[in-house]
Design an enzyme around this catalytic site. Structure first.
Site, mmCIF file in Angstrom:
data_model
loop_
_atom_site.group_PDB
_atom_site.id
_atom_site.type_symbol
_atom_site.label_atom_id
_atom_site.label_comp_id
_atom_site.label_asym_id
_atom_site.label_seq_id
_atom_site.Cartn_x
_atom_site.Cartn_y
_atom_site.Cartn_z
ATOM 1 N N PHE A 18 0.819 -1.229 0.000
ATOM 2 C CA PHE A 18 0.000 0.000 0.000
ATOM 3 C C PHE A 18 0.856 1.284 0.000
ATOM 4 O O PHE A 18 0.323 2.372 0.201
ATOM 5 C CB PHE A 18 -0.973 0.056 1.196
ATOM 6 C CG PHE A 18 -1.785 -1.188 1.395
ATOM 7 C CD1 PHE A 18 -2.880 -1.446 0.569
ATOM 8 C CD2 PHE A 18 -1.458 -2.115 2.355
ATOM 9 C CE1 PHE A 18 -3.637 -2.610 0.728
ATOM 10 C CE2 PHE A 18 -2.193 -3.285 2.525
ATOM 11 C CZ PHE A 18 -3.287 -3.540 1.712
ATOM 12 N N GLY A 20 2.458 2.522 -2.514
ATOM 13 C CA GLY A 20 2.422 3.206 -3.811
ATOM 14 C C GLY A 20 3.462 2.688 -4.798
ATOM 15 O O GLY A 20 3.757 3.365 -5.786
ATOM 16 N N GLU A 91 5.919 -7.229 -8.487
ATOM 17 C CA GLU A 91 5.793 -8.300 -7.487
ATOM 18 C C GLU A 91 7.042 -9.188 -7.451
ATOM 19 O O GLU A 91 6.954 -10.422 -7.416
ATOM 20 C CB GLU A 91 4.549 -9.155 -7.759
ATOM 21 C CG GLU A 91 3.268 -8.363 -7.865
ATOM 22 C CD GLU A 91 2.751 -7.835 -6.530
ATOM 23 O OE1 GLU A 91 3.353 -8.158 -5.486
ATOM 24 O OE2 GLU A 91 1.765 -7.089 -6.555
HETATM 25 N N1 LIG Z 1 -2.393 2.370 4.643
HETATM 26 C C1 LIG Z 1 -2.269 2.979 3.458
HETATM 27 N N2 LIG Z 1 -1.290 3.879 3.243
HETATM 28 C C2 LIG Z 1 -1.188 4.500 2.049
HETATM 29 N N3 LIG Z 1 -2.001 4.271 0.989
HETATM 30 C C3 LIG Z 1 -2.969 3.355 1.117
HETATM 31 C C4 LIG Z 1 -3.166 2.675 2.352
HETATM 32 N N4 LIG Z 1 -4.213 1.836 2.189
HETATM 33 C C5 LIG Z 1 -4.643 1.974 0.922
HETATM 34 N N5 LIG Z 1 -3.901 2.892 0.250
HETATM 35 C C6 LIG Z 1 -4.077 3.214 -1.162
HETATM 36 O O1 LIG Z 1 -3.153 2.416 -1.893
HETATM 37 C C7 LIG Z 1 -2.538 3.215 -2.917
HETATM 38 C C8 LIG Z 1 -1.208 2.592 -3.298
HETATM 39 O O2 LIG Z 1 -1.470 1.410 -4.020
HETATM 40 P P1 LIG Z 1 -0.345 0.591 -4.758
HETATM 41 O O3 LIG Z 1 0.440 1.463 -5.699
HETATM 42 O O4 LIG Z 1 -1.005 -0.604 -5.377
HETATM 43 O O5 LIG Z 1 0.600 0.130 -3.550
HETATM 44 P P2 LIG Z 1 1.661 -1.050 -3.471
HETATM 45 O O6 LIG Z 1 1.977 -1.483 -4.879
HETATM 46 O O7 LIG Z 1 2.835 -0.462 -2.770
HETATM 47 O O8 LIG Z 1 1.001 -2.134 -2.666
HETATM 48 C C9 LIG Z 1 -2.469 4.588 -2.284
HETATM 49 O O9 LIG Z 1 -2.384 5.618 -3.240
HETATM 50 C C10 LIG Z 1 -3.785 4.666 -1.507
HETATM 51 O O10 LIG Z 1 -4.835 5.116 -2.352
HETATM 52 C C1 LIG Z 2 4.143 -9.345 3.335
HETATM 53 C C2 LIG Z 2 3.807 -10.483 2.434
HETATM 54 C C3 LIG Z 2 3.134 -10.263 1.261
HETATM 55 N N1 LIG Z 2 2.808 -11.293 0.453
HETATM 56 C C4 LIG Z 2 2.073 -11.035 -0.788
HETATM 57 C C5 LIG Z 2 0.769 -10.312 -0.607
HETATM 58 C C6 LIG Z 2 0.584 -9.607 -1.919
HETATM 59 O O1 LIG Z 2 -0.031 -10.542 -2.819
HETATM 60 C C7 LIG Z 2 2.010 -9.304 -2.363
HETATM 61 C C8 LIG Z 2 2.437 -7.875 -2.117
HETATM 62 O O2 LIG Z 2 1.670 -7.001 -2.924
HETATM 63 P P1 LIG Z 2 1.862 -5.400 -3.020
HETATM 64 O O3 LIG Z 2 1.755 -5.115 -4.465
HETATM 65 O O4 LIG Z 2 3.200 -5.049 -2.446
HETATM 66 O O5 LIG Z 2 0.727 -4.804 -2.257
HETATM 67 O O6 LIG Z 2 2.843 -10.176 -1.601
HETATM 68 C C9 LIG Z 2 3.193 -12.597 0.772
HETATM 69 O O7 LIG Z 2 2.919 -13.552 0.029
HETATM 70 N N2 LIG Z 2 3.850 -12.811 1.942
HETATM 71 C C10 LIG Z 2 4.196 -11.817 2.790
HETATM 72 O O8 LIG Z 2 4.834 -12.096 3.846
#
Ligand SMILES: Nc1ncnc2c1ncn2[C@@H]1O[C@H](COP(=O)(O)OP(=O)(O)O)[C@@H](O)[C@H]1O
Ligand SMILES: Cc1cn([C@H]2C[C@H](O)[C@@H](COP(=O)(O)O)O2)c(=O)[nH]c1=O
Ligand SMILES: [Zn+2]
Length: 213
Positions: A18, A20, A91
């Site tokens: 989450f 970004g 990922e």
């Molecule tokens: N706890 C959080 N902190 C920041 N952003 C969050 C949170 N929960 C949801 N979001 C949303 O998630 C978006 C980021 O998503 P994403 O780019 O898919 O993140 P990542 O790939 O790092 O998991 C943010 O712009 C916001 O809208």
């Molecule tokens: C911490 C953690 C994450 N994962 C998995 C969960 C999600 O499918 C991805 C991470 O996705 P994002 O784009 O960074 O939000 O990883 C996992 O399998 N095991 C872990 O410990």
């Protein structure tokens, strides 16, 4: 590629879930397309949260991607031959350590390689191969989310099973998003340790125990 040396480089976008990472990856890909560069995007087969052949952010933005079998090292061969100027891998935490060599080969050959992936498991430990990629890369951005408990910057991944903190014995891989994970800071991150009843143990721990009987 660099004009003088003709070599490429590796950029890593990492940090907690989450934070970004995927939004930032998509931003860089859009800019590459505007610049008229050829772009290739890869995503592991294990992560089908956003549909088979796309990468997607938690806000719903998407980009077409080639799905790569992340089991073993062989399937990564298809990346070796990619002629794109910009090669992106989302990922990265789901791939084997072989990804490090593949990314370096692409960069040596002249590609700009952009890798995105979370750098910590739900236990707060390094999530291979992302830390190795961070060490090898020319550029690293470590992003932070907002802690869902206290609102401070969050660099940890809190896994929740039916709303409760996960146990350290749980398997490392569990594909998911907000139904199973929260972004948390160091102080608010909780990991259960110690013994727990056999019926609550993850499948493979219970199975391993029964074969020792
Ligand atoms: N706890 C959080 N902190 C920041 N952003 C969050 C949170 N929960 C949801 N979001 C949303 O998630 C978006 C980021 O998503 P994403 O780019 O898919 O993140 P990542 O790939 O790092 O998991 C943010 O712009 C916001 O809208
Ligand atoms: C911490 C953690 C994450 N994962 C998995 C969960 C999600 O499918 C991805 C991470 O996705 P994002 O784009 O960074 O939000 O990883 C996992 O399998 N095991 C872990 O410990
Ligand atoms: Zn917190």
């Amino acid at each position: 590629m660099h004009a003088i040396t003709r070599s490429g480089w590796i950029e890593v976008i990492s940090g907690s879930m989450f934070s970004g990472k995927t939004e930032e990856l998509l931003r860089r890909l859009r800019r590459s397309e505007i610049a008229g560069q050829s772009v290739a995007v890869y995503t592991p087969a294990v992560d089908d949260r956003y549909g088979e052949a796309t990468i997607g952010s938690h806000t719903g933005r998407q980009w077409e991607a080639t799905v790569v079998d992340n089991e073993g090292d062989g399937p990564l061969d298809i990346l070796d031959d990619d002629p794109a100027e910009v090669v992106a891998i989302d990922e990265a935490n789901f791939f084997s350590d072989a990804l490090v060599e593949v990314c370096n080969a692409l960069a040596d050959r002249g590609s700009r390689v952009i890798v995105s992936g979370t750098d910590q498991t739900f236990r707060g430990e390094p999530f291979d191969p992302v830390p190795q990629l961070m060490a090898t890369a020319e550029y690293v951005d470590k992003l932070q989310a907002i802690c869902s408990v206290c609102g401070e910057p969050a660099s940890r991944n809190q896994r929740l099973i039916e709303g409760e903190p996960a146990h350290a014995d749980d398997p490392t891989i569990l594909v998911g998003a907000e139904e199973s994970y929260e972004a948390r800071c160091r102080d608010c991150h909780v990991l259960l340790t110690g013994d727990r009843p056999e019926e609550e143990r993850p499948f493979e721990s219970a199975e391993a125990d029964s074969t020792n009987d």
